[in-house]
Design an enzyme around this catalytic site. Structure first.
Site, PDB file in Angstrom:
ATOM      1  N   GLY A  76       9.996  26.089 -20.166  1.00 38.96           N
ATOM      2  CA  GLY A  76       9.374  24.747 -19.914  1.00 38.96           C
ATOM      3  C   GLY A  76       8.234  24.491 -20.088  1.00 38.96           C
ATOM      4  O   GLY A  76       7.586  25.457 -20.923  1.00 38.96           O
ATOM      5  N   CYS A  77       7.614  23.533 -19.428  1.00 40.63           N
ATOM      6  CA  CYS A  77       6.069  23.107 -19.902  1.00 40.63           C
ATOM      7  C   CYS A  77       4.968  23.955 -19.470  1.00 40.63           C
ATOM      8  O   CYS A  77       3.998  23.837 -19.988  1.00 40.63           O
ATOM      9  CB  CYS A  77       5.767  21.714 -19.231  1.00 40.63           C
ATOM     10  SG  CYS A  77       6.774  20.380 -20.114  1.00 40.63           S
ATOM     11  N   TYR A  78       5.334  25.144 -18.494  1.00 38.90           N
ATOM     12  CA  TYR A  78       4.296  26.135 -18.032  1.00 38.90           C
ATOM     13  C   TYR A  78       4.415  27.330 -19.127  1.00 38.90           C
ATOM     14  O   TYR A  78       3.693  28.203 -19.008  1.00 38.90           O
ATOM     15  CB  TYR A  78       4.427  26.570 -16.758  1.00 38.90           C
ATOM     16  CG  TYR A  78       5.779  27.382 -16.551  1.00 38.90           C
ATOM     17  CD1 TYR A  78       5.683  28.754 -16.714  1.00 38.90           C
ATOM     18  CD2 TYR A  78       6.748  26.601 -15.538  1.00 38.90           C
ATOM     19  CE1 TYR A  78       6.846  29.552 -16.250  1.00 38.90           C
ATOM     20  CE2 TYR A  78       7.756  27.579 -15.444  1.00 38.90           C
ATOM     21  CZ  TYR A  78       7.997  28.882 -15.478  1.00 38.90           C
ATOM     22  OH  TYR A  78       8.916  29.504 -15.268  1.00 38.90           O
TER      23      TYR A  78
END
EC number: 2.3.1.-
Length: 385
Positions: A156-158
């Site tokens: 995901g976003c990390y």
């Protein structure tokens, strides 16, 4: 064995980005979304969605999934229809292709033969398949069959911070290594029609876009052949924020990727980010957060606003993050690398003394499922005019 390790820190040597050609204009998206999902009768929900879009501070996004795809796969627009197979049939092809486009741009900027690439890292939350997107991307690029590959799914976003951390470790522990690291997400995995009982879905439909970003990372740049560092990767770290379980998540189900986003995420990040900064910058002797440049994943306007307020940051610290959010939306793992690219380009265009907006030291932050925070201490390099 020390002779097998590089003597200097790893650096980002090139950056490439790519987006699908199809563009969604945010002002027009509520009408488009409720029309193509055959939900125009849900007038009150549409007005809620319009307000979400208006507050997003997003101007436009790129999206692979277009109206023609929806006509060919009409079940995709239904809220919880079993459509995982149809989604994956598209994504196992399109994710490596878009990733390849970003890689090709990075390789072109790097200016070296692709035979010098020793490692490939690929991350995506859009698809899972065997062999993975790393394999298909390597084949599309024509990389050596002996390139050492790492495939990471569902970060995901990390994920943008994660690929930099792993690329740094590989480059510094393998003398001469040149690591091609790519992030790619296509949100066809989570597009579906609205539901009165699922407002989190509406947030996802309003903010997510499609994109890929690639970097080439290596230590001891060889300036005799034209290699030039853009940013040094000084140190890295990852942490799970306290009392944050369940606040950001994604679940692969028969209906595709089901996205969770809790309203407390901006508060959780802003309340904990200074501890991450203190741990990262105390060894360097920095405690003024306006004295560094920021490469921050723009998960949404509220996150940037809360962090800016909590740390009393000057408005210009998030100018690159806000620009990327406005022009592309949240592209998950690749977004923070888009911000890095925007920062170095703007620094050059504005005549700054370094690639970091004129500052020497900076930080890269990614936030994602867990709630996980990935951070990289970054050092800029002087710009030669």
């Amino acid at each position: 064995m020390n002779h097998l390790r590089a003597e200097g820190p790893a650096s980002v040597l090139a950056i490439g980005t790519a987006n699908p050609e199809n563009i969604l204009i945010q002002d027009e998206f509520p009408d488009y979304y409720f029309r193509v999902t055959k939900s125009e009768h849900m007038t009150q929900l549409k007005e809620k969605f319009r307000k979400i879009c208006d507050k997003s501070m997003i101007r436009k996004r790129n999206c692979f999934l277009n109206e023609e795809h929806l006509k060919q796969n009409p079940r995709l627009v239904e809220h919880e229809m079993q459509t995982l197979d149809a989604r994956q049939d598209m994504l196992v092809v399109e994710v490596p292709k878009l990733g390849k486009d970003a890689c090709a741009k990075a390789i072109k900027e790097w200016g070296q033969p692709k035979s010098k690439i020793t490692h490939l890292i690929f991350t995506s939350a859009s698809t899972t398949d065997m062999p993975g997107a790393d394999y298909h991307c390597a084949k599309l690029l024509g990389l050596s069959p002996s390139v050492k590959r790492v495939m990471m799914y569902q970060l995901g976003c990390y994920g943008g911070g994660t690929v930099l951390r792993i690329a740094k470790d590989i480059a510094e522990n393998n003398k001469g290594a040149r690591v091609l690291a790519v992030c790619c997400d296509i949100m066809a995995c989570l597009f579906r029609g609205p539901s009165d009982s699922d407002l989190e879905l509406l947030v996802g439909q309003a903010i997510f876009g499609d994109g890929a970003a690639a970097v080439i990372v290596g230590a001891e740049p060889d300036e005799s052949v034209g290699e030039r560092p853009i940013f040094e990767l000084v140190s890295t770290g990852q942490t799970i924020l306290p009392n944050s379980e369940g606040t950001i998540g994604g679940h692969i189900r028969e209906a595709g990727l089901i996205f969770d986003l809790h309203k407390d995420v901006p508060m959780l990040i802003s309340n904990n980010i200074e501890k991450c900064l203190i741990e990262a910058f105390t060894p360097i002797g920095i405690s003024d957060w306006n004295s560094i440049f920021w490469i921050t994943h723009p998960g949404g306007k509220a996150i940037l606003d809360k962090v800016e307020e909590k740390l009393d940051l000057k408005k210009e610290k998030f100018v690159d993050s806000r620009h990327v959010l406005s022009e592309h939306g949240n592209m998950s793992s690749s977004t923070v690398l888009f911000v890095m690219d925007e920062l170095r380009k703007r620094s050059l265009e504005e005549g700054k003394s370094t690639t970091g907006d004129g500052f020497e030291w900076g930080v890269l932050f990614g936030f994602g499922p867990g709630l996980t925070v990935e951070r990289v201490v970054v050092r800029s390099v002087p710009i030669k005019y």
